[in-house]
Design a protein around this motif. Structure first.
Motif, short mmCIF file in Angstrom:
data_model
loop_
_atom_site.label_atom_id
_atom_site.label_comp_id
_atom_site.label_asym_id
_atom_site.label_seq_id
_atom_site.Cartn_x
_atom_site.Cartn_y
_atom_site.Cartn_z
N UNK A 3 2.18 82.53 -3.55
CA UNK A 3 2.71 81.18 -3.73
C UNK A 3 3.83 80.97 -2.71
N UNK A 4 3.76 79.88 -1.97
CA UNK A 4 4.78 79.58 -0.95
C UNK A 4 5.85 78.65 -1.54
N UNK A 5 7.11 79.01 -1.30
CA UNK A 5 8.25 78.22 -1.79
C UNK A 5 9.19 77.99 -0.61
N UNK A 6 8.95 76.99 0.21
CA UNK A 6 9.76 76.81 1.43
C UNK A 6 11.14 76.19 1.20
N UNK B 3 5.51 85.81 -3.92
CA UNK B 3 6.09 84.56 -3.47
C UNK B 3 6.53 84.71 -2.01
N UNK B 4 6.19 83.74 -1.19
CA UNK B 4 6.69 83.69 0.18
C UNK B 4 7.80 82.64 0.18
N UNK B 5 9.05 83.11 0.16
CA UNK B 5 10.19 82.24 -0.10
C UNK B 5 10.98 81.99 1.19
N UNK B 6 11.42 80.75 1.37
CA UNK B 6 12.25 80.39 2.50
C UNK B 6 11.54 79.49 3.49
#
Length: 522
Positions: free
Chosen positions: A164-167, A124-127
């Motif tokens: 999965x990106x979670x901005x 996960x790419x978070x932020x």
């Protein structure tokens, strides 16, 4: 019966599964058995007896019952807590060989995988952009902990993505949620709990969301009540919303003067300005609205001018009940603020003075505020010639409540020898820490009535904890005093318990003395 050949075949099956050291020992045992007599050759090799003991009809035990937790020799690198600490920073240290055998429960073994790249099958790419953090995950564990993750990885519309990106979620909040899913641990902090609640709501992790709400309720105060009110409406948490309103109503002036008030959205601002039970002077409400408008201009990149302040306030300005201000407050405050037009200022002055009052766009009916409740702890009062005297000594009593309340002041006895004026220093403490104090005067008319003395702001009192109420009086030496005191008093929906205080040096206790009343909002 099973013949020897069949027995030996079973033993061979288990034998192939044994470690090398045990195999070698078993081979030696078999060689010795072949050189012995024919009667002894039919016996099973020694290693087979060990295997046969696995066949038992006893009740099954969990791994933790069979293997009580023991710290390994090199515990500094293998404890679950240290794996947690390592993984919080995503160090991804490779666990020790045979690390699975170090932990007796599946929960502890699962915890080693928390924020660990070992066997990770998704990242996960978070932020938000510029503040992202790449976090590893394990689809099976995540799917077991969240129905959203289950649909994401195993549902009909599942996508096979490695990243999965979670901005819209903060990395710290996402890690807190992962820690709960992997480790069954709830680790909340004041600066990230709102973001964690958002993550728990988004991924439908209800028990973590409930823990976040409980954390917010216990840490609720006038400083953060307005911000939490805004967030509780966003998260659709009615219980938290009600708790916020209780604090805002009772400690309105503190809440309106807090920095958090300027951070609320326009809809929450309107709801606060409409509030009928707001327990605050209207000039405080007006000044708070102007402070919010100043910050809102900065958020909208507008110049800090009177015109722009009025622009961002819009129709909310008319929710401030300016005509209900004291005349001095209006003349020295609102009238000179520049926010009101000349016609509005003239009309409001006429509203104060003229017999025929003009029509106003502002609400002209005063707020109801809150009605204080009084908890009276004595069944009777009396006076004698030699008591109650005041020579700088302290009258004190301890009390506890079963629901959150807000102490606004104390009711005190006055002179038993005619009218007199008293100077009173009142104080409220918890475990020696002063929560509120005030120095004021009150006039006693010589009756046995109680006379209220108020704190500057109501003090929030948490349930099931003893607080110390104290007063030092200076004035007429003889006054009324209470007697036949009660250790427990039911006041509306609130139960109050009393006990003696070691701070009392003037004779006040549970059975008699001063501080006959607690004045509070509930």
């Amino acid at each position: 019966m099973v013949d020897d050949k069949e027995k030996n075949m079973k033993c061979l099956t288990f034998f192939l599964m044994l470690p090398e050291t045990v195999k070698n020992r078993s081979k030696k045992s078999s060689k010795k058995a072949n050189t012995s007599s024919s009667s002894s050759s039919s016996k099973l090799p020694p290693v087979c007896y060990e295997i046969i003991t696995l066949k038992t009809k006893k009740k099954k035990k969990m791994a933790a019952d069979i293997f009580p937790r023991k710290k390994p020799a090199n515990s500094s690198s293998t404890t679950v807590q240290q794996y947690h600490q390592q993984n919080l920073s995503n160090n991804n240290l490779v666990p020790a060989p045979n690390w699975q055998g170090l932990y007796p429960t599946i929960r502890e073994r699962n915890a080693v995988m928390f924020n660990n790249d070992l066997m990770a099958d998704v990242h996960f790419v978070v932020g938000p952009p510029g503040g992202t953090q790449r976090l590893p995950g394990h689809k099976y564990v995540l799917a077991v902990g969240s129905s959203v993750f289950h649909a994401m990885f195993y549902g009909e519309l599942a996508e096979d993505k490695d990243e999965i990106r979670i901005p819209d979620v903060e990395p710290a909040a996402f890690l807190a949620m992962l820690k709960y899913i992997y480790c069954d641990e709830i680790d909340l902090a004041a600066d990230t709990v709102l973001a964690t609640l958002y993550a728990a709501k988004k991924y439908i992790v209800p028990h973590l969301a409930r823990a976040c709400v409980n954390f917010l309720e216990t840490s609720l105060s006038a400083k953060n009540a307005c911000v939490l009110l805004s967030q509780s409406c966003l998260f659709e948490e009615p219980d938290l919303t009600q708790r916020c309103w209780e604090v805002i109503d009772a400690q309105a002036e503190l809440a309106l003067k807090s920095e958090g008030f300027c951070d609320i959205d326009f809809q929450t601002l309107e709801s606060i300005l409409r509030r009928e039970t707001l327990n605050a002077k209207e000039i405080v409400v007006f000044e708070a609205a102007l402070n919010w408008a100043e910050v809102e201009c900065q958020r909208q990149d507008l110049a800090l001018s009177i015109e722009n302040k009025r622009k961002v306030l819009g129709k909310a300005l008319y929710l401030i009940r300016i005509p209900t201000m004291a005349l001095d407050d209006f003349a020295n405050g609102a009238a000179q603020s520049g926010v009101l037009t000349l016609n509005e200022t003239n009309d409001i002055f006429l509203w104060y003075t003229a017999a025929k009052k003009p029509e106003l766009q502002f609400v002209s009916k005063a707020r109801k505020g809150l009605v204080p409740q009084r908890c009276h702890r004595f069944q009777s009062c009396a006076y004698r010639s030699n008591q109650w005297r005041y020579r700088g000594r302290c009258d004190s009593i301890q009390f506890a409540v079963d629901k959150r309340v807000f102490i606004a002041g104390f009711g005190l006895y006055g002179s038993s020898c005619g009218s007199a004026e008293y100077s009173a220093k009142i104080e409220l403490k918890r475990q020696g820490v002063v929560l509120g104090q005030n120095l004021s005067k009150y006039f006693s008319d010589g009756s046995s009535n109680t006379f209220p003395v108020w704190f500057e702001y109501p003090v929030q009192i948490e349930p099931d904890t003893f607080y110390t109420a104290s007063v030092i009086l200076d004035g007429n030496e003889l006054s009324y005093f209470g007697q036949e005191g009660m250790t427990e008093v039911q006041c509306g929906k609130v139960t109050v318990q009393f006990q003696c205080s070691s701070d009392s040096t003037n004779g006040t206790g549970v059975q008699g003395g001063q501080i006959p009343e607690l004045i509070f909002y509930a």
